[in-house]
Design a protein around this motif. Structure first.
Motif, PDB file in Angstrom:
ATOM      1  N   SER A 224      15.221   2.401   7.673  1.00 58.58           N
ATOM      2  CA  SER A 224      14.513   1.531   8.514  1.00 58.58           C
ATOM      3  C   SER A 224      13.212   1.732   9.368  1.00 58.58           C
ATOM      4  CB  SER A 224      15.330   2.004   9.892  1.00 58.58           C
ATOM      5  OG  SER A 224      14.466   3.820  10.603  1.00 58.58           O
ATOM      6  N   LEU A 225      12.041   2.893   8.637  1.00 59.09           N
ATOM      7  CA  LEU A 225      10.740   2.679   8.765  1.00 59.09           C
ATOM      8  C   LEU A 225       9.660   2.015   7.577  1.00 59.09           C
ATOM      9  CD1 LEU A 225      10.999   6.561  10.987  1.00 59.09           C
ATOM     10  CD2 LEU A 225      11.005   3.611  11.998  1.00 59.09           C
ATOM     11  N   TYR A 226      10.245   2.445   6.554  1.00 61.80           N
ATOM     12  CA  TYR A 226       9.563   2.165   5.083  1.00 61.80           C
ATOM     13  C   TYR A 226      10.108   1.130   5.016  1.00 61.80           C
ATOM     14  CZ  TYR A 226       7.426   6.660   5.858  1.00 61.80           C
ATOM     15  OH  TYR A 226       6.530   8.099   6.484  1.00 61.80           O
ATOM     16  N   ASP A 227       8.593   0.338   3.603  1.00 66.88           N
ATOM     17  CA  ASP A 227       9.237  -0.948   3.244  1.00 66.88           C
ATOM     18  C   ASP A 227       9.081  -0.063   1.407  1.00 66.88           C
ATOM     19  OD1 ASP A 227       8.669  -4.180   1.958  1.00 66.88           O
ATOM     20  OD2 ASP A 227       7.265  -3.179   0.862  1.00 66.88           O
ATOM     21  N   GLY A 231       6.698   1.114  -0.740  1.00 66.58           N
ATOM     22  CA  GLY A 231       6.805   2.387  -0.666  1.00 66.58           C
ATOM     23  C   GLY A 231       5.562   2.698   0.872  1.00 66.58           C
ATOM     24  N   LEU A 232       5.242   1.538   1.280  1.00 64.57           N
ATOM     25  CA  LEU A 232       4.260   1.663   3.026  1.00 64.57           C
ATOM     26  C   LEU A 232       5.499   1.759   4.247  1.00 64.57           C
ATOM     27  CD1 LEU A 232       1.161  -0.648   2.062  1.00 64.57           C
ATOM     28  CD2 LEU A 232       1.205   1.969   1.715  1.00 64.57           C
ATOM     29  N   LYS A 233       4.984   2.068   4.815  1.00 62.78           N
ATOM     30  CA  LYS A 233       5.616   2.061   6.232  1.00 62.78           C
ATOM     31  C   LYS A 233       5.887   0.704   6.178  1.00 62.78           C
ATOM     32  CE  LYS A 233       4.097   6.461   8.440  1.00 62.78           C
ATOM     33  NZ  LYS A 233       3.094   6.819   9.881  1.00 62.78           N
ATOM     34  N   ASN A 234       6.467  -0.048   7.158  1.00 66.44           N
ATOM     35  CA  ASN A 234       7.020  -1.621   7.526  1.00 66.44           C
ATOM     36  C   ASN A 234       6.517  -1.697   8.538  1.00 66.44           C
ATOM     37  OD1 ASN A 234       9.505  -0.424   9.644  1.00 66.44           O
ATOM     38  ND2 ASN A 234      10.475  -0.856   8.091  1.00 66.44           N
ATOM     39  N   ARG A 235       6.315  -3.011   9.441  1.00 66.46           N
ATOM     40  CA  ARG A 235       6.679  -3.217  10.912  1.00 66.46           C
ATOM     41  C   ARG A 235       6.950  -2.430  12.372  1.00 66.46           C
ATOM     42  NH1 ARG A 235       5.733 -10.014  12.291  1.00 66.46           N
ATOM     43  NH2 ARG A 235       4.148 -10.749  10.646  1.00 66.46           N
ATOM     44  N   TYR A 236       7.732  -2.434  11.953  1.00 69.62           N
ATOM     45  CA  TYR A 236       8.896  -1.124  12.933  1.00 69.62           C
ATOM     46  C   TYR A 236       7.625  -0.366  13.014  1.00 69.62           C
ATOM     47  CZ  TYR A 236      12.013   1.197  15.756  1.00 69.62           C
ATOM     48  OH  TYR A 236      13.080   2.008  16.673  1.00 69.62           O
ATOM     49  N   SER A 237       7.795   0.701  11.884  1.00 66.75           N
ATOM     50  CA  SER A 237       6.790   1.760  12.254  1.00 66.75           C
ATOM     51  C   SER A 237       5.459   1.448  12.877  1.00 66.75           C
ATOM     52  CB  SER A 237       6.793   2.206  10.360  1.00 66.75           C
ATOM     53  OG  SER A 237       7.508   2.746   9.867  1.00 66.75           O
ATOM     54  N   LEU A 238       4.719   0.375  11.568  1.00 75.52           N
ATOM     55  CA  LEU A 238       3.500   0.312  12.225  1.00 75.52           C
ATOM     56  C   LEU A 238       3.161   0.098  14.817  1.00 75.52           C
ATOM     57  CD1 LEU A 238       0.338  -0.930  12.219  1.00 75.52           C
ATOM     58  CD2 LEU A 238       1.692  -3.519  12.775  1.00 75.52           C
ATOM     59  N   LYS A 244       2.081   5.696  19.925  1.00 78.30           N
ATOM     60  CA  LYS A 244       1.168   6.684  20.227  1.00 78.30           C
ATOM     61  C   LYS A 244       0.357   6.827  20.165  1.00 78.30           C
ATOM     62  CE  LYS A 244       5.535   8.462  17.194  1.00 78.30           C
ATOM     63  NZ  LYS A 244       5.535   8.413  16.023  1.00 78.30           N
ATOM     64  N   LEU A 245      -0.773   5.852  20.228  1.00 81.65           N
ATOM     65  CA  LEU A 245      -2.273   5.808  20.088  1.00 81.65           C
ATOM     66  C   LEU A 245      -2.796   5.844  21.901  1.00 81.65           C
ATOM     67  CD1 LEU A 245      -3.028   4.638  16.526  1.00 81.65           C
ATOM     68  CD2 LEU A 245      -3.194   6.878  17.461  1.00 81.65           C
ATOM     69  N   GLN A 246      -1.677   5.572  22.549  1.00 79.77           N
ATOM     70  CA  GLN A 246      -2.584   6.301  24.259  1.00 79.77           C
ATOM     71  C   GLN A 246      -3.523   6.517  23.982  1.00 79.77           C
ATOM     72  OE1 GLN A 246      -1.379   3.143  26.093  1.00 79.77           O
ATOM     73  NE2 GLN A 246      -0.542   2.774  24.838  1.00 79.77           N
ATOM     74  N   GLY A 247      -5.049   5.790  24.887  1.00 80.04           N
ATOM     75  CA  GLY A 247      -5.554   6.498  25.173  1.00 80.04           C
ATOM     76  C   GLY A 247      -6.946   6.596  23.609  1.00 80.04           C
ATOM     77  N   GLU A 248      -6.052   6.203  22.411  1.00 77.34           N
ATOM     78  CA  GLU A 248      -7.325   6.433  21.679  1.00 77.34           C
ATOM     79  C   GLU A 248      -8.296   4.887  21.060  1.00 77.34           C
ATOM     80  OE1 GLU A 248      -7.913   9.789  20.429  1.00 77.34           O
ATOM     81  OE2 GLU A 248      -5.713  10.384  20.278  1.00 77.34           O
ATOM     82  N   ASP A 249      -9.539   5.534  20.805  1.00 79.89           N
ATOM     83  CA  ASP A 249     -10.116   4.486  19.662  1.00 79.89           C
ATOM     84  C   ASP A 249      -9.656   4.443  18.756  1.00 79.89           C
ATOM     85  OD1 ASP A 249     -11.757   4.109  22.049  1.00 79.89           O
ATOM     86  OD2 ASP A 249     -12.847   5.643  21.843  1.00 79.89           O
ATOM     87  N   ILE A 250      -9.135   3.125  18.344  1.00 80.77           N
ATOM     88  CA  ILE A 250      -8.744   3.241  16.881  1.00 80.77           C
ATOM     89  C   ILE A 250      -9.654   1.549  15.538  1.00 80.77           C
ATOM     90  CG2 ILE A 250      -6.488   3.532  17.543  1.00 80.77           C
ATOM     91  CD1 ILE A 250      -6.129   0.532  17.244  1.00 80.77           C
ATOM     92  N   CYS A 251      -9.033   2.076  14.112  1.00 82.99           N
ATOM     93  CA  CYS A 251      -9.692   0.682  13.395  1.00 82.99           C
ATOM     94  C   CYS A 251      -8.626   0.446  12.893  1.00 82.99           C
ATOM     95  CB  CYS A 251     -11.068   1.854  12.376  1.00 82.99           C
ATOM     96  SG  CYS A 251     -12.297   2.794  13.075  1.00 82.99           S
ATOM     97  N   SER A 291      -0.925   3.397   6.065  1.00 86.44           N
ATOM     98  CA  SER A 291      -0.789   2.061   6.066  1.00 86.44           C
ATOM     99  C   SER A 291       0.153   1.595   5.970  1.00 86.44           C
ATOM    100  CB  SER A 291      -1.728   2.473   4.945  1.00 86.44           C
ATOM    101  OG  SER A 291      -1.094   2.833   3.951  1.00 86.44           O
ATOM    102  N   TYR A 292       0.623   0.557   6.207  1.00 81.15           N
ATOM    103  CA  TYR A 292       2.205  -0.161   6.419  1.00 81.15           C
ATOM    104  C   TYR A 292       1.669  -2.047   5.770  1.00 81.15           C
ATOM    105  CZ  TYR A 292       0.900   2.337  10.594  1.00 81.15           C
ATOM    106  OH  TYR A 292       0.485   3.415  11.350  1.00 81.15           O
ATOM    107  N   ARG A 293       3.167  -1.879   4.853  1.00 80.75           N
ATOM    108  CA  ARG A 293       2.656  -3.659   4.715  1.00 80.75           C
ATOM    109  C   ARG A 293       3.598  -4.828   6.078  1.00 80.75           C
ATOM    110  NH1 ARG A 293       7.516  -6.078  -0.511  1.00 80.75           N
ATOM    111  NH2 ARG A 293       5.759  -7.916  -0.486  1.00 80.75           N
ATOM    112  N   TYR A 294       2.471  -5.586   6.481  1.00 80.10           N
ATOM    113  CA  TYR A 294       2.988  -6.107   7.248  1.00 80.10           C
ATOM    114  C   TYR A 294       3.663  -7.628   6.895  1.00 80.10           C
ATOM    115  CZ  TYR A 294       1.668  -8.553  11.722  1.00 80.10           C
ATOM    116  OH  TYR A 294       1.439  -9.048  13.174  1.00 80.10           O
ATOM    117  N   GLY A 295       3.568  -7.731   5.818  1.00 80.16           N
ATOM    118  CA  GLY A 295       4.809  -8.531   5.247  1.00 80.16           C
ATOM    119  C   GLY A 295       3.905  -9.756   4.139  1.00 80.16           C
ATOM    120  N   GLY A 296       5.055 -10.223   2.744  1.00 82.90           N
ATOM    121  CA  GLY A 296       4.595 -10.867   2.300  1.00 82.90           C
ATOM    122  C   GLY A 296       3.345 -10.189   1.362  1.00 82.90           C
TER     123      GLY A 296
END
Length: 379
Positions: A224-227, A231-238, A244-251, A291-296
């Motif tokens: 359910s969480l991986y492509d 072998g990367l996480k999928n959209r649901y994992s993203l 979980k990153l509330q309050g954080e600065d992200i790139c 890292s995540y596979r977003y699609g295609g």
């Protein structure tokens, strides 16, 4: 000599494993190899319990004239117990990522076959145990062979779990502890003639069933969480990780594979899959768990790294992928990416951040195309 109280150990062992076996037969529809191995071990314990109980029944009932039946029942019980231990090992072997074919299974069964052959020869078996004229079970001077047999498979279980430690993850310590517990029960049985080893085996089988349930849960969670392909996480994992990153600065960076359609059209869809797998493996190396596979052919990296370090890591990633050749494919794989930076709060929306990075990706591709056209014009 073994008193009638052994029924207090063997019958509960048989009943416990029988309940496990019935439950798994009815409720587990998709029986994987590891499940079947565990069920075979449970069936062997049931056979053991029935044979031992039957031999005691004949003796308690005063039917000493059925001596041959008592001998046969105890022989079958000993073989069934040995088979159960083998299938416990096979259960753990099939939990790993290693492919278990018939040759490997047969090689692993060599201790079992040797032990059974030993028991089938009466003069040798009489050194392990004998059935007295009163149909009583008496341990022989070589009864330690049974402990040695169990020790061989316990060591094989621990070695297998150690080699494939990543497959067991946080259950590794439990596997080792249960193996040593089973070995200790066999030693206590040998040293004090308690006959508790099979009851302990039944308890261990219950624990193994719990491990199997946890392993099945982990597999479902991974699905359910991986492509699967990358072998990367999928959209649901993203989405989950973003929350979980509330309050954080992200790139965040969104990227796609340049001219991916050309790989499919020129070399076939198998080549396209190889390109996705190469990209996924390289992303895991540079941004493991981020890292995540977003699609295609689209991928996303989301991290709490500082922007300068993130920019350098992304460029290292792009160069690393371009430097890796693929068998049977003349073209090298190249990536284009766009970046965005954001502070995650209640007003932040993941789609907005992705759209911002996507706009930068589009701008980068346009600049690169314009630059290529300009160079072509100069030529």
């Amino acid at each position: 000599m073994i008193p009638e109280i052994l029924l207090e150990y063997d019958v509960p062992a048989g009943m416990l494993t029988l309940l496990l076996l019935i439950f798994q037969t009815i409720y587990i529809k998709d029986k994987r190899p590891s499940t079947r191995a565990l069920m075979h071990a449970e069936a062997a314990v049931c056979v053991y319990a029935v044979c031992r109980a039957y031999s005691v029944f004949l003796r308690v009932d005063g039917r000493v004239d059925e001596y041959r039946l008592v001998v046969l029942a105890n022989l079958l019980a000993s073989i069934a117990q040995a088979v159960a231990v083998f299938f416990v090992f096979l259960f753990f072997l099939r939990l790993t990522s290693r492919q278990v074919d018939k040759k490997l299974a047969l090689a692993c069964a060599i201790p079992l076959l040797a032990f059974v052959a030993f028991l089938l020869v009466p003069p040798l078996r009489d050194h392990v145990y004998v059935i007295s004229s009163r149909s009583e079970y008496v341990s022989g001077p070589w009864s330690w062979i049974g402990v040695l047999y169990a020790a061989v498979y316990v060591v094989m279980i621990i070695v297998t779990a150690t080699i494939h430690r990543d497959d067991f993850q946080n259950r590794y310590a439990a596997v080792v502890a249960l193996g040593l517990f089973l070995l200790l029960a066999n030693y206590i049985d040998y040293r004090f003639a308690t006959r508790i080893d099979t009851f302990v085996l039944a308890l261990c089988l219950t624990a193994f069933a719990t491990i199997l349930d946890a392993e099945s849960y982990d597999m479902l969670q991974k699905i359910s969480l991986y492509d699967e392909l990358s072998g990367l996480k999928n959209r649901y994992s993203l989405l989950r990780d973003f929350d979980k990153l509330q309050g954080e600065d992200i790139c965040l960076a969104i990227m796609d594979i340049d001219y991916f359609k050309r790989f499919n059209d020129t070399y076939g869809h198998v080549a396209g899959d190889k390109v996705i797998q190469l990209t996924g493996a390289t992303l895991r190396h540079f941004f493991d768990g981020q890292s995540y596979r977003y699609g295609g052919d689209e991928f996303i990296v989301m991290t709490k790294m500082a922007p300068p370090a993130f920019s350098k890591r992304m460029e290292d990633l792009r160069l690393a992928i371009a430097a890796q050749p693929l068998d049977g494919i003349a073209d090298h794989v190249t990536l284009s990416y766009g970046k965005a930076y954001a502070h995650v709060d209640e007003d932040a929306r993941l789609t907005r951040i992705i759209n911002s990075a996507d706009e930068n990706l589009y701008h980068w591709k346009k600049v690169r195309k314009d630059r290529a056209k300009y160079q072509l014009t100069l030529e």
